[in-house]
Design a protein around this motif. Structure first.
Motif, short mmCIF file in Angstrom:
data_model
loop_
_atom_site.label_atom_id
_atom_site.label_comp_id
_atom_site.label_asym_id
_atom_site.label_seq_id
_atom_site.Cartn_x
_atom_site.Cartn_y
_atom_site.Cartn_z
N TYR A 1 37.05 45.64 28.70
CA TYR A 1 36.23 45.90 29.90
C TYR A 1 36.58 44.91 31.01
O TYR A 1 36.77 45.28 32.16
CB TYR A 1 34.76 45.82 29.52
N LEU A 2 36.67 43.63 30.65
CA LEU A 2 36.99 42.61 31.65
C LEU A 2 38.40 42.79 32.20
O LEU A 2 38.63 42.64 33.41
CB LEU A 2 36.83 41.21 31.03
N VAL A 3 39.34 43.11 31.32
CA VAL A 3 40.72 43.30 31.77
C VAL A 3 40.80 44.44 32.78
O VAL A 3 41.42 44.30 33.85
CB VAL A 3 41.63 43.59 30.56
N TRP A 4 40.17 45.56 32.46
CA TRP A 4 40.27 46.72 33.34
C TRP A 4 39.53 46.50 34.65
O TRP A 4 40.01 46.87 35.71
CB TRP A 4 39.76 47.97 32.61
N THR A 5 38.34 45.94 34.59
CA THR A 5 37.57 45.76 35.82
C THR A 5 38.18 44.69 36.74
O THR A 5 38.17 44.85 37.96
CB THR A 5 36.11 45.39 35.51
N LEU A 6 38.70 43.63 36.14
CA LEU A 6 39.30 42.57 36.95
C LEU A 6 40.65 42.95 37.53
O LEU A 6 41.14 42.31 38.45
CB LEU A 6 39.43 41.28 36.13
N SER A 7 41.27 44.00 36.97
CA SER A 7 42.57 44.42 37.49
C SER A 7 42.45 45.48 38.58
O SER A 7 43.45 45.87 39.18
CB SER A 7 43.43 44.98 36.34
N LEU A 8 41.23 45.94 38.85
CA LEU A 8 41.04 46.96 39.89
C LEU A 8 41.25 46.37 41.28
O LEU A 8 41.11 45.17 41.49
CB LEU A 8 39.61 47.52 39.80
N PRO A 9 41.59 47.21 42.26
CA PRO A 9 41.75 46.72 43.64
C PRO A 9 40.46 46.11 44.20
O PRO A 9 40.52 45.27 45.11
CB PRO A 9 42.15 47.97 44.42
N THR A 10 39.31 46.53 43.67
CA THR A 10 38.02 46.00 44.15
C THR A 10 37.56 44.79 43.34
O THR A 10 36.39 44.42 43.39
CB THR A 10 36.95 47.10 44.05
N THR A 11 38.44 44.17 42.62
CA THR A 11 38.10 43.05 41.75
C THR A 11 37.37 41.93 42.49
O THR A 11 37.74 41.57 43.62
CB THR A 11 39.36 42.47 41.09
#
Length: 214
Positions: free
Chosen positions: A154-164
């Motif tokens: 979850y952290l990997v995917w959310t932190l890698s988003l453009p809106t991080t």
């Protein structure tokens, strides 16, 4: 992969359901699958691309349980909620004349943390339900792998988003480092789970009724 499916896997793993151990490490498959996901491909399409690459390059069949480690721990429920709320909150705007990193990202960090906790609690709750379905009278075994891996994914995917919310740091370049976080993080989770054998593999078992001549 949904948290409910992950909970069912943990119940089968912790209750000792027999299965065939994977024999081949899918290094090529892991790299290609993670690369496809970093480019924005859906998890299922990325997994298929990884499997095809492994078969083409190695000339062998790669066990499905190895490939699915790349996407199985991604908690689709909480990531979907995170994306919906992020869209509702809108883009973080910096004050006029200020840099993007000078904007207030507090609400984004709070929301990220709350859903991280929710991921752990949901995984444990669904694991309890699934274990009771597999062995109703048995004592609940707290799964450690699934909650940790799901939260990490979850952290990997959310932190890698453009809106991080990592944009809160002026030295962070989301365009350059987003794919790196996704590729490295996903591969690390998959490899760790596979190396330590925290997988559920399936083998077909003929029932007595199927063995009897017709």
């Amino acid at each position: 992969m949904s948290l409910s499916s992950m909970a069912e896997d943990s119940a089968l793993r912790l209750r000792g359901t027999p299965g065939a151990s994977p024999q081949t490490a899918a290094a090529t498959a892991a790299a290609v699958t993670a690369e496809q996901m970093a480019k924005g491909a859906p998890p299922d399409d990325a997994k298929i691309a990884g499997e095809l690459a492994a078969r083409t390059n190695a000339g062998t069949s790669v066990t499905g349980s190895v490939l699915t480690q790349l996407v199985k721990y991604v908690p689709t429920e909480t990531i979907s909620i995170y994306l919906a709320v992020q869209a509702a909150l809108g883009t973080v705007s910096a004050p006029p004349g200020a840099r993007e990193c000078d904007a207030n990202y507090t609400s984004r960090w709070v929301w990220l943390a709350l859903l991280g906790v929710a991921t752990v609690l949901l995984t444990l709750g669904l694991a309890y339900r699934s274990q009771k379905q597999v062995a109703p009278a048995a004592r609940f075994k707290v799964p450690l792998v699934e909650p940790a891996a799901a939260t990490a994914a979850y952290l990997v995917w959310t932190l890698s988003l453009p809106t991080t919310p990592l944009k809160d740091y002026c030295s962070y370049d989301a365009t350059a480092w987003g794919p790196v976080i996704l590729l490295a993080g996903t591969t690390l989770i998959a490899t760790t789970a596979y190396v330590f054998g925290k997988t559920v593999t399936w083998e077909k078992v003929l029932m007595d009724a199927e063995r009897q001549p017709k």
